[in-house]
Design a protein around this motif. Structure first.
Motif, mmCIF file in Angstrom:
data_model
loop_
_atom_site.group_PDB
_atom_site.id
_atom_site.type_symbol
_atom_site.label_atom_id
_atom_site.label_comp_id
_atom_site.label_asym_id
_atom_site.label_seq_id
_atom_site.Cartn_x
_atom_site.Cartn_y
_atom_site.Cartn_z
ATOM 1 N N ALA A 34 146.050 -76.127 120.294
ATOM 2 C CA ALA A 34 144.564 -76.433 120.901
ATOM 3 C C ALA A 34 143.431 -75.613 120.373
ATOM 4 C CB ALA A 34 144.702 -76.112 122.892
ATOM 5 N N LYS A 35 142.709 -76.660 119.534
ATOM 6 C CA LYS A 35 141.379 -76.320 118.885
ATOM 7 C C LYS A 35 140.975 -75.142 119.941
ATOM 8 C CE LYS A 35 141.591 -79.778 115.623
ATOM 9 N NZ LYS A 35 140.388 -80.172 115.356
ATOM 10 N N PRO A 36 140.356 -74.064 119.739
ATOM 11 C CA PRO A 36 139.461 -73.177 120.008
ATOM 12 C C PRO A 36 138.370 -74.495 120.517
ATOM 13 C CG PRO A 36 139.272 -72.604 118.106
ATOM 14 C CD PRO A 36 140.342 -73.264 118.261
ATOM 15 N N VAL A 37 136.955 -73.998 121.590
ATOM 16 C CA VAL A 37 136.015 -74.279 122.173
ATOM 17 C C VAL A 37 134.902 -73.418 121.604
ATOM 18 C CG1 VAL A 37 134.543 -75.595 124.378
ATOM 19 C CG2 VAL A 37 136.497 -76.208 124.212
ATOM 20 N N LEU A 38 133.294 -74.753 121.369
ATOM 21 C CA LEU A 38 132.123 -74.036 120.419
ATOM 22 C C LEU A 38 131.857 -73.764 122.011
ATOM 23 C CD1 LEU A 38 130.949 -73.019 118.294
ATOM 24 C CD2 LEU A 38 129.719 -75.312 118.034
ATOM 25 N N TRP A 52 122.397 -79.587 116.176
ATOM 26 C CA TRP A 52 123.444 -78.409 115.428
ATOM 27 C C TRP A 52 124.462 -78.785 116.511
ATOM 28 C CZ3 TRP A 52 125.769 -74.423 117.313
ATOM 29 C CH2 TRP A 52 127.040 -73.733 116.575
ATOM 30 N N VAL A 53 124.173 -78.847 117.537
ATOM 31 C CA VAL A 53 125.696 -79.400 118.171
ATOM 32 C C VAL A 53 125.931 -80.920 117.004
ATOM 33 C CG1 VAL A 53 126.278 -80.308 120.632
ATOM 34 C CG2 VAL A 53 124.703 -77.795 120.343
ATOM 35 N N LYS A 54 125.629 -81.666 117.570
ATOM 36 C CA LYS A 54 126.437 -83.064 116.858
ATOM 37 C C LYS A 54 126.255 -82.718 115.613
ATOM 38 C CE LYS A 54 124.088 -88.023 115.601
ATOM 39 N NZ LYS A 54 125.443 -88.399 114.460
ATOM 40 N N ILE A 65 128.415 -77.615 126.402
ATOM 41 C CA ILE A 65 127.486 -76.793 126.426
ATOM 42 C C ILE A 65 126.715 -76.174 127.500
ATOM 43 C CG2 ILE A 65 124.831 -77.742 126.304
ATOM 44 C CD1 ILE A 65 125.544 -79.989 124.782
ATOM 45 N N HIS A 66 125.845 -75.082 127.225
ATOM 46 C CA HIS A 66 125.410 -74.504 128.737
ATOM 47 C C HIS A 66 123.799 -74.143 128.425
ATOM 48 C CE1 HIS A 66 129.572 -72.737 129.492
ATOM 49 N NE2 HIS A 66 129.397 -72.532 127.948
#
Length: 160
Positions: A34-38, A52-54, A65-66
Motif C-alpha cells: 500500500a502506498k502512503p496516503v497524503l 495542488w491536490v489535483k 482531504i481535511h
C-alpha cells in the motif's frame, strides 16, 4: 501393486499439486504494498489548495482531504509559522507545507532525510496549484525548503 506404479503415482500427484498451487498464486497474487496516503489539511474555500491536490493526484498520490484549516496540524508537525502556507499535508511521517511539486514529495519519500519535511513558504506564482490560467503563464522563482528538526532549513530544490 508394484513399487514402480506407486512411485509414478506419487510423482504425478506432486506435479499436479505444484501446478495447482501455481495456478492459485496466479489467480490470487500477493497484495501490492500500500502506498502512503497524503493527508491534506486546508480551508474548505481555498481554490489553489484544490489545484495542488489535483496536481498530486495526477502524479500518482492518493489524497485524503481535511477541510479543517491547517494551523493545528502545522503546529503539531513542528513547522514554524515563517514557513507557512495555505495548506499542510502529512505523508508517511513527513510534513509537506504549501505548494511543492509532486517530484519533490516523491524525492522526500525516496531519500527519507532526518527532517520534519519540506515547505514552499507563502504561495509563489508558478508553483503547482498557483499556475493556472488566472496567472497568465507567470512563473516566479521559488525554493523548496527542507525543514530541519532543530527549526532550521536548507534549500532542497530551487525553481527558476
Amino acid at each position: 501393486m508394484n513399487k514402480s506404479f506407486f512411485g509414478k503415482t506419487l510423482a504425478l500427484s506432486a506435479v499436479l499439486a505444484s501446478v495447482a498451487g501455481a495456478g492459485w498464486m496466479l489467480a490470487n497474487p500477493a497484495p501490492a504494498e500500500a502506498k502512503p496516503v497524503l493527508e491534506v489539511y486546508k480551508s474548505p474555500s481555498c481554490g489553489c489548495c484544490g489545484e495542488w491536490v489535483k496536481h498530486m493526484q495526477d502524479n500518482g498520490f492518493s489524497v485524503k482531504i481535511h477541510d479543517t484549516g491547517n494551523s493545528q496540524i502545522r503546529t503539531q508537525m513542528g513547522i514554524s509559522p515563517k514557513y507557512g502556507s495555505c495548506h499542510t499535508a502529512v505523508i508517511d511521517g513527513y510534513a509537506v507545507e504549501g505548494h511543492p511539486p509532486a517530484s519533490e514529495v516523491k524525492r522526500l519519500l525516496a531519500e527519507r532525510p532526518d527532517a520534519v519535511g519540506i515547505a514552499v513558504p507563502a504561495m509563489p506564482i508558478g508553483s503547482p496549484g498557483m499556475d493556472g490560467e488566472a496567472y497568465g503563464g507567470r512563473k516566479d522563482p521559488y525554493d523548496v525548503l527542507l525543514l530541519g528538526k532543530n527549526g532550521t532549513h536548507s534549500v532542497y530544490q530551487s525553481y527558476p
